[in-house]
Scaffold this motif. Structure first.
Motif, mmCIF file in Angstrom:
data_model
loop_
_atom_site.group_PDB
_atom_site.id
_atom_site.type_symbol
_atom_site.label_atom_id
_atom_site.label_comp_id
_atom_site.label_asym_id
_atom_site.label_seq_id
_atom_site.Cartn_x
_atom_site.Cartn_y
_atom_site.Cartn_z
ATOM 1 N N UNK A 1 1.930 10.467 -9.915
ATOM 2 C CA UNK A 1 0.890 10.787 -10.710
ATOM 3 C C UNK A 1 0.343 11.990 -10.291
ATOM 4 N N UNK B 1 -2.743 8.253 4.344
ATOM 5 C CA UNK B 1 -3.421 7.320 4.130
ATOM 6 C C UNK B 1 -4.654 7.072 5.091
ATOM 7 N N UNK C 1 -5.318 4.185 6.052
ATOM 8 C CA UNK C 1 -4.929 3.261 7.056
ATOM 9 C C UNK C 1 -3.921 3.812 8.123
ATOM 10 N N UNK C 2 -3.337 5.057 7.543
ATOM 11 C CA UNK C 2 -2.408 5.605 8.530
ATOM 12 C C UNK C 2 -3.289 6.373 9.821
ATOM 13 N N UNK D 1 3.283 0.046 13.571
ATOM 14 C CA UNK D 1 2.869 0.234 12.204
ATOM 15 C C UNK D 1 3.984 1.067 11.147
ATOM 16 N N UNK E 1 1.470 9.770 -5.715
ATOM 17 C CA UNK E 1 2.059 10.881 -5.508
ATOM 18 C C UNK E 1 2.840 11.394 -6.850
ATOM 19 N N UNK F 1 -3.001 13.465 -4.449
ATOM 20 C CA UNK F 1 -3.301 12.455 -3.351
ATOM 21 C C UNK F 1 -2.723 12.965 -1.876
ATOM 22 N N UNK F 2 -3.356 12.771 -1.064
ATOM 23 C CA UNK F 2 -3.119 13.035 0.537
ATOM 24 C C UNK F 2 -1.841 12.282 0.986
ATOM 25 N N UNK G 1 3.775 14.063 6.230
ATOM 26 C CA UNK G 1 4.804 13.142 5.848
ATOM 27 C C UNK G 1 5.918 14.189 5.220
ATOM 28 N N UNK H 1 0.864 4.265 -2.646
ATOM 29 C CA UNK H 1 0.987 5.944 -2.221
ATOM 30 C C UNK H 1 2.004 6.606 -2.938
ATOM 31 N N UNK I 1 0.901 -1.086 -0.017
ATOM 32 C CA UNK I 1 -0.019 0.127 0.048
ATOM 33 C C UNK I 1 0.839 1.411 0.115
ATOM 34 N N UNK I 2 1.977 1.135 0.686
ATOM 35 C CA UNK I 2 2.747 2.436 0.711
ATOM 36 C C UNK I 2 3.313 2.579 -0.704
#
Lengths: 122, 698, 154
Positions: free
Chosen positions: B364, C5, C7-8, C105, B362, C1-2, C152, B358, B354-355
């Motif tokens: 994109x 996420x 999930x985070x 995590x 980014x 995109x943020x 981030x 992301x 998943x990471x």
């Protein structure tokens, strides 16, 4: 069995103390509750406990150093590290100094009782 | 240890019994041999003594005869004969007693305890010897000691001897033979016993050997089977498995998949840390060393240290081919010692994929930014307007989220629907401006909202997802605005263009794009005489309605060029917009396309597909009622979802905006001919007068 | 995109939910979420606990809960000492849980401070996002706020 509880959190100390009275842990007598490593060592020398629950990040004297000194004083002492904050290398250091087990905070009642049972099992 | 012993005994019981039997037979045989030999010795002594007695009887006779001969011829006593007579008579006398009664010879000269005669023949012979010997001995005795004697006793003794010697000899001989027979018999028995014993021992030995041999073969077979099973497991198991020895070397057995998981060969005997070294950071390697040492030590409890395993997630591989491996260590105990650690290696890449996604997203975004920059240089004023409207819509959404999060019993679904309408409008507008970046984010947002709406049981935790999309949109607004500020500096004259001109341009842009996406051709025409004088808020709403209806018209109404030609229409579809003052402070806005019309049949199908109505209910509706259903959220006549249609939300948005302006909407349609939406809005503030008619074509 | 996420963020909300769930068999539930406007104060209750993060992520995570909620939690744990210190201590443990879960995590990508606690708001924190995520958490009849103000570092 004589139990010494070492944790800087009052809530955690009292919780461990309450759980140590669980029926699954017979003969567990609490001989002291210490808020930091220095206090713990004083109590340790006085009471010579068999089992210690040890927090790692504490003011005055940290858990790793306290573990090392306790093992030096009484080699057969059983130490269960109970910590949320410590990173793996620190916890491993405590184990290298002679602690026998590690339990992550937060823990459930069952987790603590099971961990204590396991750690004192010969 | 005790249990081990018991196990050993059970396992080898047959062999143990066989060996015990073997030993018992041997001991019995030896014991019998000893007693039998002793018995034989005694019988042989009896035989020898009786043999001596037999010959003694002859010597006694001969001595008597010699004594008589000398006495008669010389009148002298033969001393030698007398001595022989004395000694032999004594021997016979003693032997006779011993054979009758048992016991030792006087003075125990030979050290043997003689048995009394025991067989009938021997007893009979002994009795007979005794009865013949008593008188004989009485006659002989006076002749043995005296230096002189008369001839008469001598003659009597000789006469007795002559008369009885044969019988005496016979009796003694019987005794000798009996003893010899018994010696022979005992010896035979002993020999047979020895042979039998040897045979038994041999049989026992063969049995034991066979048993042991069979067990060896069986246990070999078990070991072979176990090895095969272990081999099978190691060959088929998905995880990488191997053992490490207390000196941290890789053991001989490992699973076949190990080298696939690690993507390299693991030589037997390699040091674990040498193997890990190239894969992990020095700190991790150090921690791994500590952890493994602890597990080999006896002090820590295995189950209480698993959580500290520093290798539970290890990043390996080079840039572009990153993978994650999870190592797990378990003690293998032998007695109380840790003889090995079993290491299980798994590919944990999916967990952290998943990471990576992301990161891709980014990059994109950066691409989208570049596309956006090109657009920006064309029409900054439109973009600023868009940003202003979008931001205010986002604030409204956030207010909705804020209110919901502080109250109990909120209707999350209603909120989701409201957010959906706003986001859909943002999407339409951004599409009109070719702002693909916003369109993309809004589309993703919409997709999540639709998933929630379709799921039905929306809950508080789902709001987190919405805030993330919301933040994305806020961020985009900010970054585009910042960019505009930087490039515009002193301000650009583009802002001078009229609102209607910009609106028409938006419509043409969107029409062109959607038509291109769908393989259609479209011409947009507009008459917007009053648009420039409308209040900003009202113009915004009408603009939104226009874009949405254009979207619907091109996606649903306009046919494909071939189909149009077959129907005798121009290949290029027409969409006409008009915005007029119709008097009484009322604005009329119409959107008309020359497409296939709204088909009740297609809507019925869509209603059935949406699952919201039972087929019977749908069948029962009039065509008019059916057509009205297009104003309900969630009904679309397109089966797949594209970014332009298919979410079934467009008309919902239109209705809401019409309501926001306190307007009314009507629709007229005819198959293969046209669809027209006609809206009337009350004019806020003073009336406007119709001035000019502007006609523009795309 | 943020840059974050779902999930985070869930790492933190789950930590709180499970904490209550594990200790009382009644997990806390997320009631809703929104973005706090730039510069405005996030919701604050009687006791707050915060962890600061550095490394690949920067900012803070703050849990703020009303007194009654913490007292109720202690009662559920058969804890009789309801002193101010103990209440504050408990919020600290909750923050500890956030740290523990985050560490599990995020691993080495996040360095996490020892929790700080305060009665009321914790002063000085504007390190993170323009619009922090505010997540309202509900347990029994109480609401607490979880403010995820992490971005981030890039």
């Amino acid at each position: 069995m004589k139990l010494l509880i070492v944790d800087d959190s009052n809530v955690i100390r009292q919780r461990i103390a309450r759980l140590a009275a669980d029926a699954r842990l017979p003969n567990m007598d609490i001989v002291g509750q210490a808020r930091n490593g220095a206090e713990a060592l004083l109590m340790f020398q006085r009471e010579k406990p068999d089992v210690v629950t040890m927090d790692l990040t504490m003011p005055e004297l940290g858990g790793v150093e306290a573990t090392e000194q306790m093992v030096a004083l009484k080699n057969d002492v059983v130490i269960l590290v109970v910590s949320a904050l410590s990173d793996k290398p620190t916890a491993l250091r405590a184990l290298k100094k002679g602690a026998q087990g590690f339990l992550y905070k937060p823990f459930t009642d069952d987790q603590l009782v099971t961990a204590l049972q396991e750690v004192v099992r010969p | 240890m005790k249990t081990n012993q018991a196990g050993f005994l059970r396992k080898y019981r047959a062999i143990v019994v066989a060996i015990a039997l073997f030993v018992t037979i041997d001991i019995a045989l030896i014991a019998y041999n000893v007693t039998a030999s002793y018995q034989i010795d005694r019988l042989a002594a009896v035989r020898d003594l009786s043999g001596s007695e037999r010959s003694s009887s002859q010597i006694v006779l001969r001595a008597l005869l010699e004594l008589e001969a000398d006495y008669t011829s010389k009148g002298a006593i033969n001393a030698d004969a007398q001595k022989a007579l004395r000694e032999r008579a004594t021997l016979i006398n003693d032997a006779t007693r011993v054979f009758r009664e048992g016991g030792r010879m006087p003075g125990n000269v030979d050290g043997i305890e003689y048995p009394a005669a025991s067989t009938p023949a021997a007893i009979r012979a002994a009795e007979k010897i005794s009865s013949l010997w008593q008188p004989y001995y009485a006659l002989v005795t006076p002749l043995t000691s005296n230096a002189t004697f008369d001839g008469e006793p001598l003659a009597k003794a000789v006469a007795y001897a002559r008369a009885n010697n044969g019988e005496l000899f016979g009796a003694i001989n019987d005794l000798v033979n009996d003893a010899q027979d018994r010696v022979n018999a005992e010896t035979n028995v002993l020999r047979i016993a020895q042979v039998v014993g040897i045979l038994l021992a041999l049989a026992n030995f063969i049995f034991t050997a066979l048993l042991a041999f069979r067990r060896l073969i069986a246990s070999d077979r078990v070991i072979a089977k176990a090895q095969k099973e272990t081999g099978d497991i190691l060959a088929t198991v998905k995880e990488g498995l191997f053992l490490i020895t207390p000196d941290y070397k890789v053991g001989e057995q490992m699973s076949a998949s190990l080298k696939d998981v690690l993507r390299k060969d693991v030589p037997i005997g390699q040091n674990l840390f040498d193997m890990l070294g190239p894969m992990v950071t020095p700190q991790t390697l150090e921690a791994a060393r500590d952890y493994v040492e602890l597990l080999f030590g006896k002090r820590v409890k295995e189950s209480l240290v698993y959580s500290l395993n520093p290798l539970s997630e290890v990043e390996v591989g080079s840039e572009g081919a990153k993978r994650y491996l999870g190592f797990q260590f378990n003690r293998v105990l032998e007695g109380e010692d840790v003889s090995y650690l079993l290491v299980t290696v798994q590919d944990a890449t999916e967990r952290v994929n998943l990471a990576a996604q992301v990161a891709a997203a980014k990059s994109r975004t950066r691409e989208e930014m570049e596309v956006l920059l090109r657009v920006l240089s064309n029409d900054p004023t439109d973009v600023r307007e868009f940003l202003r409207r979008t931001e205010s819509a986002l604030e409204q959404i956030n207010d909705g989220l804020r209110q919901v999060s502080r109250r109990t019993g909120e209707n999350y679904l209603a909120l989701v629907n409201a957010v959906f309408r706003s986001v859909h409008s943002i999407k339409s507008e951004s599409a009109a401006l070719n702002l693909e970046m916003f369109e993309g984010i809004a589309h993703d947002f919409e997709t999540d909202l639709i998933a929630l709406r379709d799921r039905g049981d929306v809950e508080g935790a789902d709001m987190v997802k919405l805030t993330l999309h919301l933040d994305d949109l806020f961020e985009s607004v900010n970054s585009v605005r910042g960019f505009l500020d930087r490039i515009s500096g002193g301000g650009v004259s583009e802002a001078e263009r009229s609102a209607s001109a910009r609106f028409v341009e938006s419509l043409r842009g969107l029409g062109r794009r959607i038509a291109a996406d769908q393989g259609k051709e479209v011409k947009v025409t507009a008459e917007l005489p009053v648009f420039d004088r409308l209040p900003e808020a009202m113009a915004d709403e009408i603009r939104g309605i226009g874009l949405q209806l254009l979207r619907n018209a091109v996606a649903h109404g306009i046919e494909e060029p071939d189909e149009r030609k077959q129907l005798g229409k121009s290949a290029i579809g027409l969409v006409h917009f008009s915005c007029r003052d119709v008097g009484q402070r009322t604005i009329e806005f119409t959107v008309r396309d020359d497409g296939r019309g709204v088909s009740p049949k297609r809507i019925r199908e869509a209603l059935a597909r949406s699952g919201r109505y039972a087929q019977a209910d749908i069948d029962a509706m009039s065509d008019r009622d059916v057509v009205m259903k297009i104003f309900e959220p969630g009904v679309s006549t397109i089966s797949g979802s594209t970014r332009d249609a298919g979410h079934g939300a467009g008309m919902d948005v239109v209705i809401n905006r019409v309501n926001a302006l306190s307007g009314r909407i009507s629709m007229s349609t005819q198959g293969h001919s046209h669809t027209e939406f006609r809206m009337r809005f009350p004019m806020p503030g003073s009336a406007v007068s119709e001035t000019a008619v502007l006609r523009q074509t795309a | 995109m943020s840059d974050l996420k779902e999930e985070e963020i869930k790492v933190f909300t789950d930590a709180v939910a499970h904490y209550f769930g594990q200790l009382t068999r009644e997990p806390a539930a997320v009631r809703g979420a929104y973005l706090e406007r730039e510069g405005e104060a996030t919701p604050v209750y009687d006791f707050s606990g915060r962890i600061m993060v550095t490394g690949q992520y920067r900012g803070s995570v703050t849990l703020s809960a009303p007194r009654a909620m913490i007292r109720h939690l202690l009662v559920a744990l058969h804890e009789t000492d309801q002193s101010e210190d103990n209440l504050r201590d408990t919020v600290g443990e909750l923050a500890n849980t956030l740290a523990g879960n985050a560490r599990k995590y995020f691993g080495e990508n996040m360095e996490i401070s020892v929790p700080v606690t305060a009665a009321g708001a914790i002063p000085g924190s504007d390190t993170g996002r323009d619009r922090p995520y505010v997540i309202m958490v509900n347990w029994k009849t109480y609401n607490a706020s979880l403010v995820v103000d992490i971005e981030r570092a890039s």
